[in-house]
Scaffold this active site. Structure first.
Site, mmCIF file in Angstrom:
data_model
loop_
_atom_site.group_PDB
_atom_site.id
_atom_site.type_symbol
_atom_site.label_atom_id
_atom_site.label_comp_id
_atom_site.label_asym_id
_atom_site.label_seq_id
_atom_site.Cartn_x
_atom_site.Cartn_y
_atom_site.Cartn_z
ATOM 1 N N GLY A 227 1.049 -1.245 0.039
ATOM 2 C CA GLY A 227 -0.152 -0.104 -0.067
ATOM 3 C C GLY A 227 0.858 1.110 -0.137
ATOM 4 N N GLU A 268 5.008 -6.580 1.739
ATOM 5 C CA GLU A 268 4.895 -7.049 0.448
ATOM 6 C C GLU A 268 4.774 -5.921 -0.611
ATOM 7 O OE1 GLU A 268 2.073 -10.668 1.992
ATOM 8 O OE2 GLU A 268 1.256 -9.142 0.840
ATOM 9 N N GLY A 270 4.804 -4.166 -4.062
ATOM 10 C CA GLY A 270 5.058 -4.460 -5.507
ATOM 11 C C GLY A 270 5.553 -3.309 -6.362
ATOM 12 N N TYR A 311 -7.710 1.457 -14.551
ATOM 13 C CA TYR A 311 -7.506 2.368 -13.320
ATOM 14 C C TYR A 311 -7.644 3.694 -13.333
ATOM 15 C CZ TYR A 311 -5.406 -2.271 -11.587
ATOM 16 O OH TYR A 311 -5.114 -3.424 -10.926
ATOM 17 N N CYS A 337 -8.825 -1.810 -31.432
ATOM 18 C CA CYS A 337 -10.184 -1.474 -31.849
ATOM 19 C C CYS A 337 -10.909 -1.378 -30.598
ATOM 20 C CB CYS A 337 -10.718 -2.496 -32.938
ATOM 21 S SG CYS A 337 -9.786 -2.328 -34.351
ATOM 22 N N GLU A 338 -10.736 -0.658 -29.757
ATOM 23 C CA GLU A 338 -11.455 -0.172 -28.530
ATOM 24 C C GLU A 338 -11.034 1.163 -28.324
ATOM 25 O OE1 GLU A 338 -13.257 -2.165 -26.622
ATOM 26 O OE2 GLU A 338 -12.643 -4.137 -27.319
ATOM 27 N N TYR A 365 2.712 -3.549 -13.012
ATOM 28 C CA TYR A 365 1.342 -4.081 -13.642
ATOM 29 C C TYR A 365 1.156 -3.218 -14.921
ATOM 30 C CZ TYR A 365 0.550 -4.576 -8.646
ATOM 31 O OH TYR A 365 0.628 -4.895 -7.235
#
Ligand SMILES: *Cc1c(COP(=O)(O)O)cnc(C)c1O
Length: 410
Positions: A227, A268, A270, A311, A337-338, A365
Protein backbone atom coordinates in the site's frame (compact mmCIF):
# COMPACT_ATOMS: atom_id res chain seq x y z
CA UNK A 1 17.02 8.59 -15.27
CA UNK A 2 19.17 11.32 -16.67
CA UNK A 3 16.80 13.80 -18.29
CA UNK A 4 19.33 16.18 -19.86
CA UNK A 5 17.03 16.73 -22.78
CA UNK A 6 18.52 15.30 -25.95
CA UNK A 7 20.21 12.45 -24.10
CA UNK A 8 17.63 10.64 -22.04
CA UNK A 9 19.39 7.72 -20.48
CA UNK A 10 19.44 5.27 -17.60
CA UNK A 11 22.81 4.28 -16.17
CA UNK A 12 24.36 5.91 -19.21
CA UNK A 13 22.36 3.78 -21.64
CA UNK A 14 20.37 5.94 -24.04
CA UNK A 15 16.68 5.00 -24.11
CA UNK A 16 16.36 5.85 -27.79
CA UNK A 17 19.24 3.46 -28.54
CA UNK A 18 17.36 0.74 -26.67
CA UNK A 19 14.25 1.38 -28.78
CA UNK A 20 16.35 1.14 -31.93
CA UNK A 21 18.27 -1.93 -30.80
CA UNK A 22 15.30 -4.00 -29.63
CA UNK A 23 12.48 -2.33 -31.51
CA UNK A 24 9.30 -0.83 -30.08
CA UNK A 25 7.24 -1.40 -28.11
CA UNK A 26 9.58 -2.43 -25.33
CA UNK A 27 9.58 -2.32 -21.52
CA UNK A 28 12.84 -1.16 -19.96
CA UNK A 29 13.71 -1.57 -16.27
CA UNK A 30 16.44 0.21 -14.31
CA UNK A 31 17.99 -2.20 -11.78
CA UNK A 32 19.52 0.70 -9.84
CA UNK A 33 16.11 2.20 -9.14
CA UNK A 34 14.79 -1.14 -7.90
CA UNK A 35 17.82 -1.41 -5.60
CA UNK A 36 17.36 2.18 -4.38
CA UNK A 37 13.71 1.54 -3.51
CA UNK A 38 14.57 -1.73 -1.78
CA UNK A 39 17.29 -0.06 0.30
CA UNK A 40 15.08 2.90 1.20
CA UNK A 41 12.49 0.56 2.62
CA UNK A 42 15.08 -1.47 4.54
CA UNK A 43 16.63 1.70 5.97
CA UNK A 44 13.29 3.09 7.08
CA UNK A 45 12.63 -0.07 9.07
CA UNK A 46 16.16 -0.65 10.30
CA UNK A 47 14.90 -0.60 13.91
CA UNK A 48 12.99 -3.86 13.49
CA UNK A 49 13.57 -7.31 12.05
CA UNK A 50 12.06 -6.46 8.66
CA UNK A 51 11.66 -8.83 5.72
CA UNK A 52 10.59 -7.68 2.28
CA UNK A 53 8.55 -9.99 0.07
CA UNK A 54 8.38 -8.59 -3.45
CA UNK A 55 4.80 -8.85 -4.76
CA UNK A 56 5.70 -10.37 -8.07
CA UNK A 57 2.32 -9.86 -9.67
CA UNK A 58 3.58 -6.31 -10.30
CA UNK A 59 6.45 -7.57 -12.45
CA UNK A 60 6.97 -11.28 -12.75
CA UNK A 61 9.90 -11.59 -15.12
CA UNK A 62 12.17 -14.20 -13.52
CA UNK A 63 15.26 -12.04 -14.08
CA UNK A 64 13.69 -9.23 -12.05
CA UNK A 65 12.73 -11.74 -9.36
CA UNK A 66 16.33 -13.00 -9.28
CA UNK A 67 17.60 -9.42 -9.09
CA UNK A 68 15.42 -8.81 -6.04
CA UNK A 69 16.53 -12.07 -4.50
CA UNK A 70 20.14 -10.94 -4.91
CA UNK A 71 19.24 -7.93 -2.72
CA UNK A 72 17.82 -10.27 -0.07
CA UNK A 73 14.13 -10.03 -0.93
CA UNK A 74 11.60 -12.81 -0.56
CA UNK A 75 8.51 -13.17 -2.72
CA UNK A 76 4.80 -12.54 -2.34
CA UNK A 77 2.73 -14.69 -4.67
CA UNK A 78 -0.98 -14.88 -5.38
CA UNK A 79 -1.21 -17.98 -7.59
CA UNK A 80 0.38 -21.40 -7.74
CA UNK A 81 1.97 -20.35 -11.03
CA UNK A 82 3.70 -17.43 -9.32
CA UNK A 83 4.87 -19.86 -6.63
CA UNK A 84 6.29 -22.13 -9.33
CA UNK A 85 7.95 -19.19 -11.09
CA UNK A 86 9.48 -18.07 -7.81
CA UNK A 87 10.86 -21.54 -7.07
CA UNK A 88 12.16 -21.72 -10.64
CA UNK A 89 13.82 -18.33 -10.17
CA UNK A 90 15.71 -19.77 -7.19
CA UNK A 91 13.77 -18.65 -4.11
CA UNK A 92 13.70 -21.09 -1.21
CA UNK A 93 10.16 -22.20 -0.31
CA UNK A 94 10.34 -20.48 3.09
CA UNK A 95 11.16 -17.18 1.36
CA UNK A 96 7.86 -17.29 -0.53
CA UNK A 97 4.48 -16.36 0.90
CA UNK A 98 1.45 -17.53 -1.02
CA UNK A 99 -1.64 -15.33 -0.54
CA UNK A 100 -4.38 -16.71 -2.74
CA UNK A 101 -7.98 -15.59 -2.86
CA UNK A 102 -10.88 -17.80 -3.92
CA UNK A 103 -8.60 -20.49 -5.35
CA UNK A 104 -9.38 -24.18 -5.18
CA UNK A 105 -8.42 -26.13 -2.07
CA UNK A 106 -6.34 -28.38 -4.31
CA UNK A 107 -4.20 -25.38 -5.27
CA UNK A 108 -3.60 -24.61 -1.60
CA UNK A 109 -2.64 -28.24 -0.97
CA UNK A 110 -0.22 -28.02 -3.85
CA UNK A 111 1.41 -24.92 -2.34
CA UNK A 112 1.66 -26.65 1.04
CA UNK A 113 3.34 -29.55 -0.74
CA UNK A 114 5.94 -27.17 -2.10
CA UNK A 115 6.71 -25.91 1.40
CA UNK A 116 5.90 -22.23 0.94
CA UNK A 117 4.29 -20.07 3.62
CA UNK A 118 0.56 -20.37 3.11
CA UNK A 119 -1.68 -17.45 3.92
CA UNK A 120 -5.32 -18.44 4.44
CA UNK A 121 -8.03 -15.88 3.84
CA UNK A 122 -11.26 -17.79 4.34
CA UNK A 123 -12.76 -19.62 7.35
CA UNK A 124 -13.99 -22.61 5.36
CA UNK A 125 -10.50 -23.12 3.95
CA UNK A 126 -8.98 -22.76 7.41
CA UNK A 127 -11.32 -25.45 8.66
CA UNK A 128 -10.34 -27.86 5.90
CA UNK A 129 -6.70 -26.99 6.45
CA UNK A 130 -7.05 -27.71 10.18
CA UNK A 131 -8.81 -30.98 9.52
CA UNK A 132 -6.12 -32.16 7.06
CA UNK A 133 -2.95 -30.80 8.61
CA UNK A 134 -3.69 -30.08 12.29
CA UNK A 135 -0.57 -28.53 13.73
CA UNK A 136 1.82 -30.39 11.43
CA UNK A 137 2.03 -27.43 9.02
CA UNK A 138 1.96 -23.82 10.25
CA UNK A 139 -0.08 -21.22 8.43
CA UNK A 140 -0.56 -17.50 8.24
CA UNK A 141 -4.02 -15.95 8.43
CA UNK A 142 -5.13 -12.97 6.41
CA UNK A 143 -7.29 -10.55 8.37
CA UNK A 144 -9.38 -7.72 7.05
CA UNK A 145 -9.35 -4.88 9.60
CA UNK A 146 -11.74 -2.82 7.43
CA UNK A 147 -9.51 0.17 7.25
CA UNK A 148 -10.42 2.48 4.42
CA UNK A 149 -7.59 4.14 2.62
CA UNK A 150 -8.13 7.27 0.59
CA UNK A 151 -7.02 5.58 -2.59
CA UNK A 152 -8.63 4.42 -5.78
CA UNK A 153 -11.78 2.37 -5.17
CA UNK A 154 -10.64 -0.25 -7.69
CA UNK A 155 -7.62 -1.14 -5.63
CA UNK A 156 -9.02 -1.00 -2.13
CA UNK A 157 -9.34 -4.34 -0.47
CA UNK A 158 -10.17 -3.38 3.13
CA UNK A 159 -13.76 -2.21 2.85
CA UNK A 160 -16.68 -4.10 4.32
CA UNK A 161 -17.74 -5.77 1.07
CA UNK A 162 -14.22 -6.80 0.19
CA UNK A 163 -13.67 -10.41 -0.82
CA UNK A 164 -10.20 -10.34 0.72
CA UNK A 165 -9.26 -11.63 4.14
CA UNK A 166 -11.16 -12.86 7.17
CA UNK A 167 -13.11 -10.05 8.77
CA UNK A 168 -11.78 -8.92 12.11
CA UNK A 169 -15.38 -9.23 13.30
CA UNK A 170 -15.08 -13.00 12.76
CA UNK A 171 -12.11 -13.28 15.08
CA UNK A 172 -13.97 -15.39 17.65
CA UNK A 173 -15.06 -17.85 14.99
CA UNK A 174 -11.52 -17.95 13.65
CA UNK A 175 -10.11 -18.65 17.11
CA UNK A 176 -12.59 -21.48 17.65
CA UNK A 177 -11.38 -23.15 14.46
CA UNK A 178 -7.75 -22.66 15.47
CA UNK A 179 -8.40 -24.20 18.89
CA UNK A 180 -10.53 -27.07 17.60
CA UNK A 181 -7.89 -28.26 15.14
CA UNK A 182 -4.88 -27.08 17.15
CA UNK A 183 -3.71 -25.04 14.14
CA UNK A 184 -0.30 -23.42 14.47
CA UNK A 185 -0.83 -19.85 13.26
CA UNK A 186 2.67 -18.48 12.82
CA UNK A 187 1.77 -15.28 11.02
CA UNK A 188 -0.92 -12.65 10.74
CA UNK A 189 -1.36 -10.75 7.52
CA UNK A 190 -3.16 -7.62 6.48
CA UNK A 191 -3.13 -5.95 3.09
CA UNK A 192 -5.60 -3.14 2.65
CA UNK A 193 -4.93 -2.41 -0.99
CA UNK A 194 -2.81 0.12 -2.74
CA UNK A 195 -2.42 3.80 -2.14
CA UNK A 196 -2.43 4.21 1.59
CA UNK A 197 -1.18 7.69 2.14
CA UNK A 198 0.20 7.99 5.59
CA UNK A 199 1.49 6.25 8.66
CA UNK A 200 -1.76 7.05 10.44
CA UNK A 201 -3.79 4.67 8.31
CA UNK A 202 -1.15 1.99 8.62
CA UNK A 203 -1.01 2.39 12.39
CA UNK A 204 -4.77 2.18 12.66
CA UNK A 205 -4.61 -1.18 10.90
CA UNK A 206 -1.61 -2.21 12.97
CA UNK A 207 -3.40 -1.57 16.26
CA UNK A 208 -6.27 -3.80 15.21
CA UNK A 209 -3.84 -6.53 14.19
CA UNK A 210 -1.86 -6.24 17.43
CA UNK A 211 -5.11 -6.61 19.35
CA UNK A 212 -5.92 -9.74 17.40
CA UNK A 213 -2.34 -11.02 17.72
CA UNK A 214 -2.67 -11.25 21.51
CA UNK A 215 -4.91 -14.27 20.89
CA UNK A 216 -2.24 -16.27 19.03
CA UNK A 217 0.69 -17.78 20.92
CA UNK A 218 2.77 -19.20 18.05
CA UNK A 219 3.40 -16.06 15.99
CA UNK A 220 6.71 -15.61 14.23
CA UNK A 221 5.83 -12.71 11.96
CA UNK A 222 3.26 -10.06 11.20
CA UNK A 223 2.86 -9.16 7.54
CA UNK A 224 1.58 -5.66 6.83
CA UNK A 225 1.14 -6.22 3.11
CA UNK A 226 1.72 -3.20 0.95
CA UNK A 227 0.00 0.00 0.00
CA UNK A 228 3.00 2.26 -0.34
CA UNK A 229 1.99 5.09 -2.61
CA UNK A 230 4.04 5.91 -5.66
CA UNK A 231 4.04 9.32 -7.38
CA UNK A 232 2.78 9.19 -10.94
CA UNK A 233 2.38 12.98 -11.31
CA UNK A 234 4.70 15.68 -10.05
CA UNK A 235 2.20 16.86 -7.45
CA UNK A 236 1.15 13.39 -6.25
CA UNK A 237 1.48 12.92 -2.53
CA UNK A 238 3.58 9.89 -1.67
CA UNK A 239 4.03 7.86 1.46
CA UNK A 240 6.72 9.37 3.70
CA UNK A 241 8.62 6.14 4.16
CA UNK A 242 11.02 7.47 6.78
CA UNK A 243 8.22 8.85 8.94
CA UNK A 244 6.19 5.70 8.52
CA UNK A 245 9.21 3.52 9.30
CA UNK A 246 9.85 5.31 12.58
CA UNK A 247 6.25 5.20 13.74
CA UNK A 248 5.52 1.63 12.74
CA UNK A 249 8.84 0.34 14.08
CA UNK A 250 8.15 1.95 17.43
CA UNK A 251 4.64 0.50 17.64
CA UNK A 252 5.89 -2.88 16.48
CA UNK A 253 8.73 -3.01 19.01
CA UNK A 254 6.36 -2.08 21.81
CA UNK A 255 4.05 -4.86 20.74
CA UNK A 256 6.91 -7.39 20.59
CA UNK A 257 8.00 -6.43 24.13
CA UNK A 258 4.50 -7.05 25.35
CA UNK A 259 4.17 -10.29 23.34
CA UNK A 260 7.48 -11.46 24.80
CA UNK A 261 9.10 -12.38 21.49
CA UNK A 262 10.95 -10.55 18.73
CA UNK A 263 8.71 -11.08 15.73
CA UNK A 264 9.59 -10.42 12.12
CA UNK A 265 7.85 -7.55 10.36
CA UNK A 266 7.03 -8.36 6.76
CA UNK A 267 6.03 -6.10 3.89
CA UNK A 268 4.93 -7.06 0.39
CA UNK A 269 5.56 -4.08 -1.86
CA UNK A 270 5.05 -4.45 -5.59
CA UNK A 271 4.58 -1.02 -7.07
CA UNK A 272 6.92 0.66 -4.62
CA UNK A 273 9.86 -1.49 -5.70
CA UNK A 274 9.41 -1.55 -9.47
CA UNK A 275 7.03 1.15 -10.70
CA UNK A 276 9.51 3.99 -11.06
CA UNK A 277 12.15 1.65 -12.43
CA UNK A 278 10.09 0.97 -15.55
CA UNK A 279 9.85 2.78 -18.89
CA UNK A 280 7.60 1.76 -21.72
CA UNK A 281 8.77 2.82 -25.16
CA UNK A 282 6.34 2.96 -28.08
CA UNK A 283 6.55 4.25 -31.62
CA UNK A 284 4.17 6.86 -33.00
CA UNK A 285 2.42 5.37 -36.02
CA UNK A 286 0.24 8.31 -36.99
CA UNK A 287 -0.62 11.87 -36.10
CA UNK A 288 -4.32 12.34 -36.70
CA UNK A 289 -5.95 15.74 -36.66
CA UNK A 290 -9.68 15.82 -36.03
CA UNK A 291 -11.91 18.83 -35.64
CA UNK A 292 -11.42 18.90 -31.90
CA UNK A 293 -8.09 17.29 -31.08
CA UNK A 294 -4.76 15.98 -32.28
CA UNK A 295 -4.26 12.27 -31.74
CA UNK A 296 -0.91 10.58 -31.53
CA UNK A 297 -1.61 6.94 -32.39
CA UNK A 298 1.08 4.57 -31.16
CA UNK A 299 2.06 0.95 -31.85
CA UNK A 300 0.62 -0.24 -28.56
CA UNK A 301 -2.60 -0.04 -26.60
CA UNK A 302 -4.55 -1.53 -23.72
CA UNK A 303 -3.02 -4.87 -24.72
CA UNK A 304 0.37 -3.71 -23.39
CA UNK A 305 -0.40 -1.09 -20.74
CA UNK A 306 -3.94 -1.24 -19.45
CA UNK A 307 -3.56 0.84 -16.30
CA UNK A 308 -4.79 4.11 -17.87
CA UNK A 309 -7.98 2.44 -19.13
CA UNK A 310 -8.52 0.03 -16.23
CA UNK A 311 -7.63 2.21 -13.25
CA UNK A 312 -7.72 5.69 -14.74
CA UNK A 313 -4.03 5.70 -13.99
CA UNK A 314 -1.89 8.63 -15.03
CA UNK A 315 1.46 7.96 -16.70
CA UNK A 316 3.75 10.79 -17.74
CA UNK A 317 4.61 10.58 -21.41
CA UNK A 318 7.67 12.19 -22.98
CA UNK A 319 8.82 12.33 -26.56
CA UNK A 320 12.38 11.04 -26.44
CA UNK A 321 12.87 11.45 -30.20
CA UNK A 322 12.22 15.18 -30.03
CA UNK A 323 12.63 16.22 -26.40
CA UNK A 324 13.35 19.83 -27.27
CA UNK A 325 10.39 20.16 -29.64
CA UNK A 326 7.79 22.83 -28.94
CA UNK A 327 5.22 21.41 -26.52
CA UNK A 328 1.82 20.84 -28.10
CA UNK A 329 -1.39 19.26 -26.84
CA UNK A 330 -2.09 15.64 -27.81
CA UNK A 331 -4.34 12.77 -26.98
CA UNK A 332 -2.21 9.66 -27.00
CA UNK A 333 -4.16 6.60 -28.12
CA UNK A 334 -3.49 2.96 -28.94
CA UNK A 335 -4.02 0.88 -32.06
CA UNK A 336 -6.55 -1.52 -30.55
CA UNK A 337 -10.13 -1.54 -31.79
CA UNK A 338 -11.37 -0.15 -28.49
CA UNK A 339 -11.23 3.32 -27.05
CA UNK A 340 -7.80 2.71 -25.63
CA UNK A 341 -6.76 6.19 -24.62
CA UNK A 342 -3.48 6.49 -22.75
CA UNK A 343 -3.79 10.23 -22.14
CA UNK A 344 -6.15 13.09 -22.99
CA UNK A 345 -4.98 16.60 -23.81
CA UNK A 346 -1.40 16.11 -22.74
CA UNK A 347 1.31 18.69 -23.37
CA UNK A 348 4.14 16.82 -25.05
CA UNK A 349 7.12 18.03 -27.09
CA UNK A 350 5.99 18.08 -30.73
CA UNK A 351 5.34 14.53 -31.90
CA UNK A 352 6.14 13.48 -35.46
CA UNK A 353 5.19 10.18 -37.03
CA UNK A 354 7.91 7.69 -36.16
CA UNK A 355 8.87 9.37 -32.88
CA UNK A 356 9.47 7.20 -29.83
CA UNK A 357 7.35 8.08 -26.82
CA UNK A 358 8.31 7.03 -23.33
CA UNK A 359 5.79 6.22 -20.59
CA UNK A 360 7.23 6.78 -17.13
CA UNK A 361 6.47 4.71 -14.01
CA UNK A 362 5.60 1.73 -16.17
CA UNK A 363 7.42 -0.96 -14.19
CA UNK A 364 4.48 -2.19 -12.12
CA UNK A 365 1.37 -3.86 -13.57
CA UNK A 366 2.53 -3.07 -17.08
CA UNK A 367 3.82 -6.18 -18.77
CA UNK A 368 2.15 -8.48 -16.22
CA UNK A 369 -1.31 -7.20 -17.20
CA UNK A 370 -0.63 -7.39 -20.92
CA UNK A 371 -2.61 -9.60 -23.28
CA UNK A 372 -2.81 -10.78 -26.87
CA UNK A 373 -6.05 -8.93 -27.59
CA UNK A 374 -6.48 -8.20 -31.31
CA UNK A 375 -3.93 -11.00 -31.75
CA UNK A 376 -1.21 -8.47 -31.05
CA UNK A 377 2.16 -9.66 -29.82
CA UNK A 378 3.45 -8.84 -26.38
CA UNK A 379 6.51 -6.57 -26.22
CA UNK A 380 10.09 -7.35 -25.26
CA UNK A 381 11.57 -6.54 -21.83
CA UNK A 382 15.03 -5.14 -21.23
CA UNK A 383 16.82 -4.79 -17.89
CA UNK A 384 19.57 -2.21 -17.49
CA UNK A 385 22.01 -3.63 -14.97
CA UNK A 386 25.48 -2.29 -14.15
CA UNK A 387 25.39 0.03 -17.13
CA UNK A 388 24.44 -2.67 -19.63
CA UNK A 389 21.14 -3.42 -21.32
CA UNK A 390 20.12 -7.07 -21.15
CA UNK A 391 17.23 -8.56 -23.09
CA UNK A 392 15.19 -10.46 -20.48
CA UNK A 393 12.21 -11.33 -22.66
CA UNK A 394 12.10 -11.53 -26.43
CA UNK A 395 9.23 -10.00 -28.32
CA UNK A 396 6.50 -12.52 -29.15
CA UNK A 397 5.97 -13.86 -32.63
CA UNK A 398 2.89 -15.28 -34.30
CA UNK A 399 4.16 -18.74 -33.38
CA UNK A 400 3.61 -17.89 -29.71
CA UNK A 401 -0.03 -17.18 -30.42
CA UNK A 402 -0.43 -20.34 -32.46
CA UNK A 403 1.51 -22.57 -30.08
CA UNK A 404 -1.41 -23.43 -27.80
CA UNK A 405 -3.98 -23.81 -30.56
CA UNK A 406 -5.01 -27.18 -31.92
CA UNK A 407 -6.24 -27.09 -35.47
CA UNK A 408 -9.61 -28.58 -36.13
CA UNK A 409 -10.01 -30.03 -39.59
CA UNK A 410 -13.22 -29.41 -41.54
C1 LIG B 1 -1.04 -6.83 -4.99
C2 LIG B 1 -0.59 -7.22 -3.65
C3 LIG B 1 0.52 -6.60 -3.09
C4 LIG B 1 1.31 -5.49 -3.75
O1 LIG B 1 0.60 -4.30 -3.88
P1 LIG B 1 1.35 -3.00 -4.46
O2 LIG B 1 0.31 -1.95 -4.45
O3 LIG B 1 1.85 -3.31 -5.82
O4 LIG B 1 2.48 -2.69 -3.55
C5 LIG B 1 0.92 -7.05 -1.84
N1 LIG B 1 0.27 -8.04 -1.20
C6 LIG B 1 -0.82 -8.66 -1.73
C7 LIG B 1 -1.48 -9.75 -0.97
C8 LIG B 1 -1.28 -8.27 -2.96
O5 LIG B 1 -2.35 -8.87 -3.47
Amino acid sequence: MNMTESNISIQGVNLLDIAHRYGAPVYVYDADVIKRQYDTLLDAFSGVNVKIKFACKALSNISVMRLLRSFGSGLDTVSIQEVELGLYAGFEPHEIIYTPNCVSYEEIQSAIGKGVVVNIDNLSVLERFGHDYGNSVPCCVRLNPHILAGGNHHIQTGHIDSKFGISIYQLRHLLRIVQTYNIRVNGLHVHSGSDILDAGVFLQGADIIFDAARNFSDLEFIDFGSGFKVAYKDDDVTTDIQDMGKKISKAFNEFCDEYGKKLELWFEPGKYLVSEAGYFLVKTNVIKQTVSTVFAGVDSGQNHLIRPMFYDAYHRIINISNPEGTPRVYSVVGYICETDTFAWDRKIAEIREGDILCFLNAGAYGFTMSSNYNSRLRPAEVLVYQGKDILIRRRESLDDILSTQIEAVF
